[in-house]
Motif scaffolding. Structure first.
Motif, PDB file in Angstrom:
ATOM      1  N   GLY A  68      40.217  50.594  42.771  1.00 18.81           N
ATOM      2  CA  GLY A  68      40.033  49.534  43.767  1.00 18.81           C
ATOM      3  C   GLY A  68      38.576  49.121  43.764  1.00 18.81           C
ATOM      4  O   GLY A  68      37.694  49.960  43.557  1.00 18.81           O
ATOM      5  N   TYR A  69      38.305  47.842  43.982  1.00 17.07           N
ATOM      6  CA  TYR A  69      36.930  47.334  43.984  1.00 17.07           C
ATOM      7  C   TYR A  69      36.673  46.724  45.357  1.00 17.07           C
ATOM      8  O   TYR A  69      37.277  45.728  45.720  1.00 17.07           O
ATOM      9  CB  TYR A  69      36.795  46.278  42.886  1.00 17.07           C
ATOM     10  N   GLY A  70      35.779  47.358  46.145  1.00 13.59           N
ATOM     11  CA  GLY A  70      35.534  46.917  47.513  1.00 13.59           C
ATOM     12  C   GLY A  70      36.420  47.705  48.463  1.00 13.59           C
ATOM     13  O   GLY A  70      37.611  47.431  48.581  1.00 13.59           O
ATOM     14  N   ALA A  71      35.815  48.737  49.088  1.00  9.67           N
ATOM     15  CA  ALA A  71      36.575  49.572  50.040  1.00  9.67           C
ATOM     16  C   ALA A  71      36.589  48.849  51.383  1.00  9.67           C
ATOM     17  O   ALA A  71      35.935  49.255  52.345  1.00  9.67           O
ATOM     18  CB  ALA A  71      35.933  50.947  50.155  1.00  9.67           C
ATOM     19  N   ASP A 131      42.801  55.696  40.775  1.00 10.73           N
ATOM     20  CA  ASP A 131      41.893  56.790  40.407  1.00 10.73           C
ATOM     21  C   ASP A 131      40.829  56.945  41.499  1.00 10.73           C
ATOM     22  O   ASP A 131      40.497  58.051  41.900  1.00 10.73           O
ATOM     23  CB  ASP A 131      41.210  56.494  39.067  1.00 10.73           C
ATOM     24  N   PHE A 132      40.280  55.814  41.924  1.00  7.42           N
ATOM     25  CA  PHE A 132      39.270  55.809  43.001  1.00  7.42           C
ATOM     26  C   PHE A 132      38.979  54.369  43.397  1.00  7.42           C
ATOM     27  O   PHE A 132      39.499  53.428  42.781  1.00  7.42           O
ATOM     28  CB  PHE A 132      37.976  56.515  42.568  1.00  7.42           C
ATOM     29  N   PHE A 133      38.173  54.191  44.418  1.00 13.39           N
ATOM     30  CA  PHE A 133      37.642  52.877  44.805  1.00 13.39           C
ATOM     31  C   PHE A 133      36.148  52.884  44.503  1.00 13.39           C
ATOM     32  O   PHE A 133      35.515  53.954  44.550  1.00 13.39           O
ATOM     33  CB  PHE A 133      37.830  52.627  46.312  1.00 13.39           C
ATOM     34  N   VAL A 134      35.572  51.736  44.207  1.00 15.33           N
ATOM     35  CA  VAL A 134      34.099  51.639  44.137  1.00 15.33           C
ATOM     36  C   VAL A 134      33.623  50.691  45.225  1.00 15.33           C
ATOM     37  O   VAL A 134      34.320  49.739  45.588  1.00 15.33           O
ATOM     38  CB  VAL A 134      33.580  51.111  42.770  1.00 15.33           C
ATOM     39  N   ASP A 135      32.436  50.989  45.763  1.00 16.58           N
ATOM     40  CA  ASP A 135      31.842  50.133  46.794  1.00 16.58           C
ATOM     41  C   ASP A 135      30.330  50.335  46.781  1.00 16.58           C
ATOM     42  O   ASP A 135      29.848  51.444  46.510  1.00 16.58           O
ATOM     43  CB  ASP A 135      32.406  50.491  48.176  1.00 16.58           C
ATOM     44  N   THR A 136      29.603  49.260  47.066  1.00 14.29           N
ATOM     45  CA  THR A 136      28.133  49.340  47.046  1.00 14.29           C
ATOM     46  C   THR A 136      27.552  49.888  48.355  1.00 14.29           C
ATOM     47  O   THR A 136      26.367  50.209  48.408  1.00 14.29           O
ATOM     48  CB  THR A 136      27.536  47.927  46.832  1.00 14.29           C
ATOM     49  N   THR A 137      28.365  49.988  49.396  1.00 14.89           N
ATOM     50  CA  THR A 137      27.855  50.405  50.713  1.00 14.89           C
ATOM     51  C   THR A 137      27.579  51.910  50.742  1.00 14.89           C
ATOM     52  O   THR A 137      28.516  52.708  50.570  1.00 14.89           O
ATOM     53  CB  THR A 137      28.893  50.072  51.817  1.00 14.89           C
ATOM     54  N   PHE A 153      41.880  46.600  41.186  1.00 15.26           N
ATOM     55  CA  PHE A 153      42.498  45.911  42.323  1.00 15.26           C
ATOM     56  C   PHE A 153      41.394  45.352  43.208  1.00 15.26           C
ATOM     57  O   PHE A 153      40.481  46.077  43.621  1.00 15.26           O
ATOM     58  CB  PHE A 153      43.385  46.872  43.129  1.00 15.26           C
ATOM     59  N   LEU A 154      41.476  44.048  43.497  1.00 11.65           N
ATOM     60  CA  LEU A 154      40.419  43.398  44.278  1.00 11.65           C
ATOM     61  C   LEU A 154      40.594  43.654  45.777  1.00 11.65           C
ATOM     62  O   LEU A 154      41.229  42.872  46.489  1.00 11.65           O
ATOM     63  CB  LEU A 154      40.420  41.888  44.013  1.00 11.65           C
ATOM     64  N   GLY A 155      40.007  44.753  46.241  1.00  6.33           N
ATOM     65  CA  GLY A 155      40.011  45.031  47.688  1.00  6.33           C
ATOM     66  C   GLY A 155      39.185  43.965  48.389  1.00  6.33           C
ATOM     67  O   GLY A 155      39.496  43.538  49.493  1.00  6.33           O
ATOM     68  N   ALA A 156      38.104  43.531  47.720  1.00  5.36           N
ATOM     69  CA  ALA A 156      37.243  42.468  48.265  1.00  5.36           C
ATOM     70  C   ALA A 156      37.561  41.160  47.535  1.00  5.36           C
ATOM     71  O   ALA A 156      36.682  40.544  46.934  1.00  5.36           O
ATOM     72  CB  ALA A 156      35.779  42.850  48.112  1.00  5.36           C
ATOM     73  N   TRP A 157      38.821  40.721  47.579  1.00  7.24           N
ATOM     74  CA  TRP A 157      39.252  39.500  46.864  1.00  7.24           C
ATOM     75  C   TRP A 157      38.476  38.278  47.324  1.00  7.24           C
ATOM     76  O   TRP A 157      38.325  37.313  46.580  1.00  7.24           O
ATOM     77  CB  TRP A 157      40.757  39.273  47.040  1.00  7.24           C
ATOM     78  N   ASN A 158      37.966  38.343  48.563  1.00 10.47           N
ATOM     79  CA  ASN A 158      37.175  37.238  49.106  1.00 10.47           C
ATOM     80  C   ASN A 158      35.840  37.062  48.373  1.00 10.47           C
ATOM     81  O   ASN A 158      35.170  36.053  48.512  1.00 10.47           O
ATOM     82  CB  ASN A 158      36.941  37.432  50.608  1.00 10.47           C
ATOM     83  N   PHE A 159      35.437  38.059  47.587  1.00 11.10           N
ATOM     84  CA  PHE A 159      34.201  37.950  46.794  1.00 11.10           C
ATOM     85  C   PHE A 159      34.532  37.892  45.301  1.00 11.10           C
ATOM     86  O   PHE A 159      33.736  38.319  44.469  1.00 11.10           O
ATOM     87  CB  PHE A 159      33.266  39.135  47.067  1.00 11.10           C
TER      88      PHE A 159
END
Ligand code: JHZ
Length: 394
Positions: A300-303, A322-328, A358-364
């Motif tokens: 997932g991209y963007g938790a 597998d996991f999510f990635v997030d910059t926060t 998977f675009l968790g942050a689809w808005n970006f």
């Protein structure tokens, strides 16, 4: 009358990222209702604000370039169009908007102390309180009248809207301006982005509902802008009704007309949205199940808070991701609420052997696609659920 139209199941607190893998988690019913009189869409279960907005609220507005730019552009417009002596921001988060202004002209109100500390340290007057009539009275006493109040993605998080607008009416000067922006219900319905609903979002506003709520106050919308942020937002420019100097822009009628064209004033539109949401859920589960049968690696991209709704509604857990990635930083090494998927601090190397994101942050999406050109070049693909579940690479 409130009429029920969609059940998004049992949902954990959307921004409550867990420190460890937990099988049992507190969840709350997430059911959506439409008010036939005010046209306001809301969720049923109200969680006490203190449980959600406290000293460890992880979301930071300035984590994306898109939002920093949007706030910067707005600051230029505010200075040019309204040139306020004093600007009060309700829900100032980490200061993404106010850092564009002179420190002497800002009063920030932010209930989450970890965020309030950031703007206070940067030298901005910051009140670490919830927005309500008691605070409004104190502000009025100390600062007299405020000529501009701004609030983004905050008023929809407060249960008592009468108190919210009464408090605003109290401190706003006679010719003062209120600007609010929040996700647009029309965009949400068009995009079947049911993930705009989670326990923090007590309401999703439309121009129709905001206009109806304001009828009870000396406030009225005089301009509306459609924004691309957060999957489609509306920025409402509001003045006191008694201020006849500002004329009502044609944009207000246009937005209302458009919302009526899409039947936002009719319950049937919400029933249709509910059916589309269930279809969207089934189709998304199908995509994930097929990819997992092929042993594809998905992250997932963007938790996001929005992703919490999707994962829990569609029952997608650590067996799919597998996991999510997030910059926060505050989300790193924690787990997605309710579904125990690990969140790793974003690092491009983590995408190396991944097949699907998977675009968790689809808005970006645009910002993310720009950043992940290498992933796309080597054949990596994205999964999105808006406006319907599918695999994309552009
Ligand atoms: P984003 C939050 O919702 C909660 P969320 C809140 N209730 C609300 O109303 C809205 O915001 C406004 C990350 N990211 O903005 C940063 C990357 O990792 O869609 C954020 O954690 N890499 C206050 O959580 C998340 O994605 C990137 O390149 O649904 C985005 O969260 C980019 C662009 C973002 O809000």
């Amino acid at each position: 009358m409130n009429k029920f139209f969609l059940d998004l199941g049992n949902q954990p607190l959307a921004n409550n990222y867990l420190n460890k893998f937990k099988f049992k988690q507190v969840k709350y019913k997430l059911k959506l209702y439409y008010n036939t009189k005010t046209k306001l869409v809301s969720i049923s279960k109200r969680i006490p604000s203190k449980k959600m907005f406290n000293n460890k609220y992880p979301y930071k507005s300035s984590m994306s370039q898109t939002m920093r730019k949007s706030f910067h552009n707005l600051s230029i417009e505010i200075k040019k169009r309204f040139n306020p002596k004093l600007l009060l921001e309700i829900g100032s988060n980490d200061g993404a908007l106010l850092t564009n202004f002179n420190k002497k002209r800002i009063i920030a109100v932010e209930p989450c102390s970890n965020l309030a500390n950031i703007t206070r340290k940067a030298g901005y007057t910051t009140i670490n309180r919830y927005w309500n009539i008691a605070l409004a009275k104190q502000i009025k006493k100390k600062y007299k009248n405020i000529d501009l109040i701004y609030s983004a993605n905050t008023l929809t998080h407060i249960s008592n809207l009468n108190d919210v607008f009464r408090s605003i009416e109290k401190v706003l000067s006679l010719d003062g301006i209120l600007i609010i922006e929040d996700p647009s219900l029309l965009e949400c319905i068009k995009k079947i982005s049911y993930d705009q609903f989670y326990n923090e979002h007590i309401y999703v506003f439309s121009a129709l509902s905001v206009q109806n709520i304001l009828k009870n106050f000396n406030l009225e919308i005089f301009d509306i802008k459609n924004l691309p942020t957060h999957g489609g937002s509306l920025r409402y420019y509001i003045k006191k009704k008694s201020n006849k100097k500002i004329k009502i822009n044609a944009s207000v009628k246009k937005q209302i007309k458009n919302e009526i064209k899409f039947n936002l004033d009719k319950f049937a539109a919400y029933k249709k949205f509910a059916v589309s949401t269930i279809n969207s859920k089934n189709n998304l589960i199908n995509i994930f199940s097929k990819l997992k049968l092929l042993k594809k690696r998905i992250i997932g991209y963007g938790a996001t808070a929005k992703a919490t709704t999707i994962l829990n509604f569609c029952n997608l857990d650590h067996n799919f991701f597998d996991f999510f990635v997030d910059t926060t930083p505050g989300k790193s090494n924690k787990f997605m609420p309710g579904k125990n998927i690990k969140i790793l601090r974003y690092n491009q190397k983590l995408l190396k052997s991944i097949d699907y994101i998977f675009l968790g942050a689809w808005n970006f999406k645009k910002e993310i696609f720009n950043k992940e050109k290498n992933f796309i070049k080597r054949g990596g693909k994205f999964i999105t659920h808006v406006p319907f579940p599918r695999i994309i690479n552009k």
